[in-house]
Design an enzyme around this catalytic site. Structure first.
Site, short mmCIF file in Angstrom:
data_model
loop_
_atom_site.label_atom_id
_atom_site.label_comp_id
_atom_site.label_asym_id
_atom_site.label_seq_id
_atom_site.Cartn_x
_atom_site.Cartn_y
_atom_site.Cartn_z
N GLU A 1 -8.20 46.07 5.66
CA GLU A 1 -7.65 45.64 4.36
C GLU A 1 -6.68 46.63 3.72
OE1 GLU A 1 -11.10 44.71 1.98
OE2 GLU A 1 -11.87 43.29 3.44
N ASN B 1 -7.93 44.91 10.69
CA ASN B 1 -8.67 43.78 10.14
C ASN B 1 -8.18 43.49 8.71
OD1 ASN B 1 -10.93 41.94 10.45
ND2 ASN B 1 -12.13 43.23 9.06
N HIS C 1 -13.15 34.70 5.10
CA HIS C 1 -14.11 34.41 4.03
C HIS C 1 -13.45 33.32 3.18
CE1 HIS C 1 -16.70 37.82 4.79
NE2 HIS C 1 -15.65 38.61 4.82
N GLU D 1 -15.16 37.74 10.25
CA GLU D 1 -16.14 37.71 9.15
C GLU D 1 -16.28 36.31 8.56
OE1 GLU D 1 -15.32 40.78 6.25
OE2 GLU D 1 -14.72 42.23 7.78
N ASP E 1 -17.16 32.96 6.90
CA ASP E 1 -18.16 32.23 6.12
C ASP E 1 -17.45 31.27 5.18
OD1 ASP E 1 -17.46 34.05 4.04
OD2 ASP E 1 -19.29 35.22 4.28
O1 G3I Z 1 -29.39 47.54 1.18
C1 G3I Z 1 -29.10 48.45 0.12
C2 G3I Z 1 -30.36 48.73 -0.63
O2 G3I Z 1 -31.27 49.41 0.19
C3 G3I Z 1 -30.00 49.56 -1.86
O3 G3I Z 1 -31.13 49.80 -2.62
C4 G3I Z 1 -28.96 48.82 -2.70
C5 G3I Z 1 -28.55 49.60 -3.94
O4 G3I Z 1 -27.22 50.08 -3.83
O5 G3I Z 1 -27.82 48.61 -1.94
C6 G3I Z 1 -28.03 47.85 -0.77
O6 G3I Z 1 -26.86 47.93 -0.06
C7 G3I Z 1 -25.78 47.09 -0.44
C8 G3I Z 1 -25.38 46.31 0.80
O7 G3I Z 1 -24.22 45.58 0.56
C9 G3I Z 1 -26.47 45.36 1.28
O8 G3I Z 1 -26.66 44.34 0.38
C10 G3I Z 1 -24.64 47.94 -0.92
O9 G3I Z 1 -24.98 48.55 -2.15
C11 G3I Z 1 -23.40 47.08 -1.09
O10 G3I Z 1 -22.30 47.90 -1.46
C12 G3I Z 1 -23.11 46.41 0.22
O11 G3I Z 1 -21.98 45.59 0.07
C13 G3I Z 1 -21.25 45.30 1.25
C14 G3I Z 1 -19.76 45.37 0.93
O12 G3I Z 1 -19.00 44.97 2.04
C15 G3I Z 1 -19.36 46.78 0.54
O13 G3I Z 1 -19.64 47.67 1.56
C16 G3I Z 1 -21.62 43.91 1.72
O14 G3I Z 1 -22.96 43.91 2.19
C17 G3I Z 1 -20.69 43.49 2.85
O15 G3I Z 1 -20.94 42.14 3.17
C18 G3I Z 1 -19.24 43.64 2.42
O16 G3I Z 1 -18.47 43.30 3.54
C19 G3I Z 1 -17.04 43.22 3.36
C20 G3I Z 1 -16.41 43.80 4.63
O17 G3I Z 1 -16.85 45.11 4.86
C21 G3I Z 1 -14.90 43.73 4.55
N1 G3I Z 1 -14.45 42.39 4.28
C22 G3I Z 1 -15.04 41.74 3.11
C23 G3I Z 1 -16.57 41.76 3.22
C24 G3I Z 1 -17.22 41.04 2.06
O18 G3I Z 1 -16.96 41.69 0.83
#
Ligand code: G3I
Length: 309
Positions: free
Chosen positions: A112, A155, A191, A221, A223
């Site tokens: 990105e 990506n 997405h 990715e 969905d």
């Molecule tokens: O699992 C932890 C948990 O243990 C913790 O207590 C909690 C508190 O911060 O956080 C949890 O982790 C979170 C994780 O998602 C799982 O839900 C992170 O904070 C959160 O930042 C994370 O967000 C991810 C996001 O990228 C930022 O990294 C999303 O899962 C993930 O789906 C998203 O993916 C992005 C791709 O990398 C790039 N393209 C878009 C896509 C969707 O936004």
């Protein structure tokens, strides 16, 4: 372990052969403090994948939204930033290559880097070099040095059909290739919303022009999210199924499109409800109780039909 977790593993192994860590390989997780690497979370995924014969895609090495705050410190000079980024990329790739040889065959090197209007996104790494794409080029060169056999991917989000962002991605990749930068493919995230998505024919057109440059493509990715009022309505689920079908079809019909990944597979574990605060959800082909939705059947039908061709 939670029962749901066991079920997650069971479904994952039944239906998939490639996994992508959703956030566990992000810079802010693996390199939260300068010079201090911690691959614990990603290692767990890799061990599981190796044990069960799944391929892993590295995701990702450079992403503005996946950075720890220390990288943004203005006191870090551009020369130091260059050293930090090179070390991050090469330490990460080498860690997985040494521990799990051949497990990670492809890396999302840069994620990105382009804005919706086609301009370069601001990143702390833009300070490296004199042009905004210098850090992008270097990232691919350094990744290639660390693993010359890996497929290296750029990506991007919302750059799947033909629009200013996908045009800019195309131009960037064309330039990189003309300068012999080792980049092999483009990841199309996909997405999308049920009421807003690029026509599959346009996605194919985009894949074709990238193919003409000699690049492979991958859906990274996928969905298809639904608005809250429609989480379980028959009509919305059928429409969702047809959207999935369209994209799976685009990839399977385009030889240079190598694989399709969804961003999760069960509505029980999806970034969508969290991110959209409950207004959008139900984006995946299995519901939150692991029951297949119409999208599951349309994906399976399309894959079966196209693999028989
Ligand atoms: O699992 C932890 C948990 O243990 C913790 O207590 C909690 C508190 O911060 O956080 C949890 O982790 C979170 C994780 O998602 C799982 O839900 C992170 O904070 C959160 O930042 C994370 O967000 C991810 C996001 O990228 C930022 O990294 C999303 O899962 C993930 O789906 C998203 O993916 C992005 C791709 O990398 C790039 N393209 C878009 C896509 C969707 O936004």
């Amino acid at each position: 372990m939670e029962p749901s977790e066991l079920q997650f593993r069971k479904y994952l192994l039944k239906h998939f052969n490639l996994v992508t860590p959703e956030y566990e390989m992000n810079f802010r997780i693996t390199h939260a403090r300068e010079g201090n690497y911690d691959f614990t979370a990603a290692d767990e995924i890799c061990r599981f994948a190796k044990k069960h014969g799944l391929e892993v895609r590295g995701h990702n090495l450079v992403w503005h939204a996946g950075l720890p705050t220390w990288v943004n410190d203005p006191k870090i000079t551009s020369e130091q930033l260059r050293i930090i980024l090179k070390d991050h990329i090469q330490t990460t790739i080498r860690h997985f290559k040494v521990r799990y040889p051949s497990l990670i065959r492809s890396w999302i090197v840069v994620n990105e880097a382009i804005e919706e209007d086609g301009s370069f996104r601001k990143s702390p790494f833009t300070r490296i070099g004199n042009s905004p794409d210098e850090y992008i080029k270097l990232a691919f060169v350094w990744a290639h040095e660390a693993d010359p056999s890996a497929i290296l991917i750029y990506n991007e989000k919302h750059a799947e059909g033909i629009n200013p962002r996908s045009n800019a991605v195309y131009e960037l990749l064309k330039k990189l290739l003309s300068e012999k930068i080792p980049v092999n493919g483009v990841g199309l995230q996909l997405h999308v919303r049920i009421d807003e998505f690029p026509p599959p024919a346009e996605v194919m057109e985009n894949m074709k022009r990238l193919d003409n440059l000699g690049l492979q493509t991958t859906i990274t990715e996928l969905d298809v999210r639904l608005p809250k009022k429609d989480f379980a309505t028959r009509q919305a689920l059928e429409k969702q199924a047809s959207i999935y079908e369209g994209f799976v079809n685009s990839c399977t019909k385009q030889k240079s499109c190598k694989d399709i990944s969804m961003w999760g597979f069960t509505d029980l574990h999806s970034w969508v409800p969290n991110y959209f605060k409950g207004d959008w959800g139900a984006a995946l082909p299995f519901d939150d109780r692991y029951r297949p939705k119409p999208a599951y059947y349309s994906i399976m039908k399309t894959l079966t039909k196209n693999s028989a061709r």
